[in-house]
Design an enzyme around this catalytic site. Structure first.
Site, mmCIF file in Angstrom:
data_model
loop_
_atom_site.group_PDB
_atom_site.id
_atom_site.type_symbol
_atom_site.label_atom_id
_atom_site.label_comp_id
_atom_site.label_asym_id
_atom_site.label_seq_id
_atom_site.Cartn_x
_atom_site.Cartn_y
_atom_site.Cartn_z
ATOM 1 N N ASN A 8 0.862 -1.183 0.000
ATOM 2 C CA ASN A 8 0.000 0.000 0.000
ATOM 3 C C ASN A 8 0.900 1.235 0.000
ATOM 4 O OD1 ASN A 8 -1.846 2.029 0.467
ATOM 5 N ND2 ASN A 8 -2.272 1.436 2.600
ATOM 6 N N PHE A 9 0.939 1.931 -1.146
ATOM 7 C CA PHE A 9 1.819 3.107 -1.258
ATOM 8 C C PHE A 9 1.254 4.326 -0.541
ATOM 9 C CE2 PHE A 9 3.699 1.751 -5.685
ATOM 10 C CZ PHE A 9 4.383 0.726 -5.063
ATOM 11 N N LYS A 10 -0.009 4.304 -0.197
ATOM 12 C CA LYS A 10 -0.676 5.486 0.391
ATOM 13 C C LYS A 10 -0.446 6.689 -0.535
ATOM 14 C CE LYS A 10 0.173 3.365 4.814
ATOM 15 N NZ LYS A 10 0.179 3.496 6.242
ATOM 16 N N HIS A 86 -9.551 1.093 5.253
ATOM 17 C CA HIS A 86 -8.234 1.336 5.852
ATOM 18 C C HIS A 86 -8.378 2.326 7.006
ATOM 19 C CE1 HIS A 86 -4.094 2.543 6.427
ATOM 20 N NE2 HIS A 86 -3.757 1.428 5.809
ATOM 21 N N GLU A 88 -6.656 4.712 8.008
ATOM 22 C CA GLU A 88 -6.424 6.138 7.707
ATOM 23 C C GLU A 88 -7.665 6.782 7.105
ATOM 24 O OE1 GLU A 88 -2.760 5.529 5.587
ATOM 25 O OE2 GLU A 88 -1.857 4.926 7.490
ATOM 26 N N GLU A 155 -5.279 -4.982 10.681
ATOM 27 C CA GLU A 155 -4.224 -3.984 10.838
ATOM 28 C C GLU A 155 -4.457 -3.187 12.127
ATOM 29 O OE1 GLU A 155 -2.292 -2.919 6.871
ATOM 30 O OE2 GLU A 155 -4.069 -1.686 7.021
ATOM 31 N N GLY A 161 2.699 1.919 10.782
ATOM 32 C CA GLY A 161 3.667 3.003 10.606
ATOM 33 C C GLY A 161 4.460 3.345 11.856
ATOM 34 N N SER A 191 3.537 -2.427 10.374
ATOM 35 C CA SER A 191 4.989 -2.498 10.557
ATOM 36 C C SER A 191 5.582 -3.853 10.171
ATOM 37 C CB SER A 191 5.367 -2.117 11.991
ATOM 38 O OG SER A 191 5.023 -0.766 12.224
#
Ligand code: PEP
Length: 232
Positions: A8-10, A86, A88, A155, A161, A191
């Site tokens: 996942n590049f975000k 997700h 975020e 997650e 992160g 992570s």
């Protein structure tokens, strides 16, 4: 069976850098690898050797949804894989469970492969495993857990992160619980790096990994794909 490796590049990298990334990945990938990438919208395109999915989409064909991407555009790009839920998006963009379920149901009717993310924050985790289970079960509300194209990703927010993954015991305990709720494959994310990937993937109820920061460097990501391949 191959373990799934998803990156996942975000909101990182540029179109130019991602094009180079795809080329290198294409040359290194082997037929049995199961690799997915979730780049930003501007790098969505079809790929032969690995799957590319969208990090987000609005549950509509098209329309007045400024800043969003919709079904029509994804279909035109030959994208039929989507990340939903997700943390975020849930926390920073305010997506609630109802909206996650709405998206899920819309893209389910379109036969999309859906990577559906769930995970508790530290406050919930500190209240104990029973509370954690309740919280995770609530994040499955409105989701058809028997949908054949569903891949679940566990997650824990406190591990995303932070450089501090959940422990192997914590991961296995949650995945074993989730397997009682849902027959889908379950990825762990939070992570995951080269130095903990193998032991995480060896856990009986872990079917793969969703990788954020450690997927940004193509050579690091290839090493992780190689480690997963060695387990199959
Ligand atoms: C993620 O956000 O999906 C994730 C797993 O990030 P990281 O690997 O950087 O913790």
């Amino acid at each position: 069976m191959s373990k799934i490796i998803a990156g996942n590049f975000k909101s990182n990298l540029t179109r130019t850098k991602i094009q180079e990334y795809y080329q290198i990945l294409d040359s290194k990938i082997m037929p049995n690898d199961e690799v997915f990438l979730f780049p930003p919208f501007f790098a969505l395109q079809q790929s032969q050797k690995f799957q590319i999915g969208a990090q987000n989409a609005y549950p509509a064909n098209n329309g007045a949804f400024t800043g969003e991407i919709t079904l029509e555009a994804l279909k035109d790009l030959n994208i039929n894989t989507l990340l939903i839920g997700h943390s975020e998006r849930r926390t920073l963009l305010g997506e609630n469970q109802e909206f996650c379920a709405q998206k899920f149901n819309f893209f389910k009717t379109q036969d999309f492969s859906i990577f559906y993310c769930i995970g508790e924050n530290l406050e919930v985790r500190q209240k104990g495993f029973e509370m954690t289970k309740k919280f995770l079960a609530a994040q499955l509300q409105g989701i058809d857990t028997n949908y054949p194209n569903l891949i679940l990703a566990y997650e824990p927010i406190w591990a995303i992160g932070t450089g501090k993954s959940a422990s192997l015991e914590e991961i296995e305990e949650v995945h074993a619980f989730l397997k009682t709720l849902c027959p889908a494959k379950i990825l762990y994310g939070g992570s995951v790096q080269k130095n903990n990937l193998t032991e995480i993937l060896k856990l009986p109820n872990v079917d793969g990994a969703l990788i954020g920061s450690a997927s940004l460097d193509i050579y690091n990501f290839i090493d992780m794909i190689t480690l997963a391949r060695e387990l199959s």
